[in-house]
Design an enzyme around this catalytic site. Structure first.
Site, PDB file in Angstrom:
ATOM      1  N   MET A   1      -4.673  -3.378  -0.044  1.00  0.00           N
ATOM      2  CA  MET A   1      -4.469  -4.073  -0.847  1.00  0.00           C
ATOM      3  C   MET A   1      -4.331  -3.308  -2.183  1.00  0.00           C
ATOM      4  SD  MET A   1      -7.948  -5.929   1.022  1.00  0.00           S
ATOM      5  CE  MET A   1      -8.111  -6.934  -0.910  1.00  0.00           C
ATOM      6  N   HIS A   2      -5.034  -3.708  -3.560  1.00  0.00           N
ATOM      7  CA  HIS A   2      -5.323  -3.181  -4.565  1.00  0.00           C
ATOM      8  C   HIS A   2      -3.666  -2.529  -5.234  1.00  0.00           C
ATOM      9  CE1 HIS A   2      -9.009  -3.742  -2.640  1.00  0.00           C
ATOM     10  NE2 HIS A   2      -8.839  -2.110  -2.233  1.00  0.00           N
TER      11      HIS A   2
ATOM     12  N   ASP B   1      -4.529  -6.837   3.993  1.00  0.00           N
ATOM     13  CA  ASP B   1      -4.814  -6.270   5.411  1.00  0.00           C
ATOM     14  C   ASP B   1      -5.695  -6.529   5.819  1.00  0.00           C
ATOM     15  OD1 ASP B   1      -5.960  -4.141   3.563  1.00  0.00           O
ATOM     16  OD2 ASP B   1      -5.350  -2.485   4.502  1.00  0.00           O
TER      17      ASP B   1
END
Length: 480
Positions: A77-78, A233
């Site tokens: 992520m991110h 995830d």
């Protein structure tokens, strides 16, 4: 069949499941992280595509992929993947564990709109402060940005030609109205952006597009393969483990550590540093306590000792009461409950009697105490847990699981041998999108055994956790 692709930090994994959700094939390609400066963590998106090609080559060599009806995506992520108007990548992707934007994150977090609308602290690892860092430090790049994609969604662009994100991953950007499940115009404007820079949003179990004909012919897919929205995830892993109903939880001992709880309503408490995100399924949310170095901490210590993690833990014997040595696993800062990018790890309480085995136990215990901090942070929001499913590479160690159970008081259910991670969850989401089914197929795995807290040691671990919290307070004060 249904294919799940999980774009992790250290590798890309593909899993094939059949109509009965049995794994019939899998392949993995490795990835590397570049760290050009202290606190930086980057990857080249082109490397993700090469890894995907390698995984698909391997799967096509073993299986007839013409039977695949749906593809699901999961991923780290991110990450900030920045594209120009022609979808060219403008710079390496800034990853989730990159902390260079801590100043920008603190400035944005001081604006109450971010917590009020997103439901979360603006952490340095989130996407929005990364863009603010780019705007301040690389203005020539910022001015060219036409689209911002999360890592797995760049893989989707390659698969489908579509700019699409889904709710669970988008919730970790600091741009999503997490209650409304939509981009926030106010939060985008606060970072010099608007909706034109954002991908279209879908739910994780919805169709996001169709596999491009060029790729279908290359690997022998049919021409009607749907690509599901997928999930970040942890949300995808939760779908893989059937952690989709209120009260369900899992504890992941992976590179990072996650204590994840599913919720059927939106109940943020940003001040706790607990992440409150959309789940990968409609009308559901989840909360997470996140620690940045779990098995990564043990691997770091093994490297220092010029050995491997299994070799370090092989001779530890039965779990004992914690000794004098404590380890604070803040190797790259910490999220829950501290939200501190600057804090760094430390051994505390060393004495002549402390040897390598004692330090190894301290590392295992330090990660376990960090999970206990996450348990307490979740409890402060009203989410009180008694048990969780244990997953991740570290969960293969019975010794470590016993330590974690003792430190957290949680009963840890260990699944039977099988793959219940992000790739499996992504394949389930691909099945949902292709067949029009919902959460009813997200069944939990069969449990092989349960690791219960050792009641004879719980008090000793509680005392050690209290010392750990005191040491953490002192170390964070020194770092500030």
């Amino acid at each position: 069949m249904y294919l799940g692709l999980d774009l992790g930090t250290s590798g890309l994994k593909g899993v094939l499941i059949d109509q009965n959700q049995s794994v019939v094939g899998h392949s993995t390609a490795t990835l590397n992280v570049q760290r050009p400066h202290s606190g930086w963590s980057e990857q080249q998106p082109a490397d993700w595509l090469r890894a995907a090609e390698d995984v698909l080559d391997a799967l096509a060599a073993q299986h007839d992929l013409s039977a695949v009806r749906g593809i699901g995506l999961s991923g780290q992520m991110h990450g900030a993947t920045l594209l120009d108007a022609a979808d060219n990548v403008l710079r390496p992707c800034i990853l989730w564990n990159d902390t260079r934007s801590h100043v920008q994150a603190a400035h944005m977090d001081a604006d109450p709109r971010f917590r009020d609308i997103s439901g979360n602290i603006v952490f340095p690892g989130f996407t929005a402060p990364k863009l603010e860092w780019v705007r301040e430090n690389e203005p020539q790049i910022f001015d060219q940005i036409a689209k911002i994609l999360l890592p797995k969604d760049y893989l989707r662009l390659w698969l489908t030609g579509e700019h699409v994100a889904e709710m669970s991953d988008a919730a970790g950007t600091s741009w999503l109205d997490t209650a409304a499940r939509d981009w926030s115009d106010d939060l985008l404007a606060a970072t010099g952006l608007d909706r034109s820079h954002m991908p279209r949003l879908v739910e994780g179990s919805q169709v996001s597009g169709w596999l491009r004909a060029e790729l279908s012919s290359r690997w022998g897919f049919s021409n009607t393969v749907v690509v599901a929205g997928g999930g970040g995830d942890n949300a995808a892993s939760a779908v893989g483990m059937g952690t989709v109903r209120a009260g369900d939880a899992f504890l992941s001992l992976g590179t990072s550590g996650v204590l994840f709880a599913a919720n059927d309503s939106y109940a943020p408490d940003a001040a706790s540093a607990v992440h409150t995100f959309c789940h990968a399924l409609p009308n559901s949310w989840h909360q997470m306590g996140v620690i940045l170095a779990a098995s990564d901490a043990l691997n770091w210590f093994a490297k220092i000792c010029d050995t491997t993690a299994p070799a370090l833990t092989a001779g530890l014997g039965d779990v004992q009461a914690p000794g004098s040595a404590l380890f604070l696993p803040y190797l790259g800062g910490e999220r829950t409950p501290h939200n501190d990018a600057a804090v760094r790890g430390s051994f505390v309480g060393l004495e002549h009697a402390v040897d390598r085995s004692a330090m190894t136990r301290a590392v295992l215990e330090g990660v376990a105490f960090a999970f206990a901090d996450c348990r307490d942070a979740l409890a402060a929001t009203g989410t009180k847990l008694e048990r969780a499913t244990a997953v991740g590479g570290g969960s293969l160690s019975p010794h470590w699981l016993q330590i974690v159970a003792n430190a957290t008081g949680l009963a840890l259910d260990v699944p039977v041998s099988g793959d219940f991670g992000g790739a499996f969850g992504a394949a389930r989401l691909g099945l949902m999108a292709a067949e029009g089914v919902g959460a009813e197929i997200a069944t939990p795995p069969s449990i092989h055994h349960t690791v219960e807290p050792d009641r004879a040691l719980v008090n000793a671990f509680e005392d050690a956790h209290a010392r750990y919290r005191m040491a953490s307070t002192a170390i964070r004060s020194l770092n500030s």
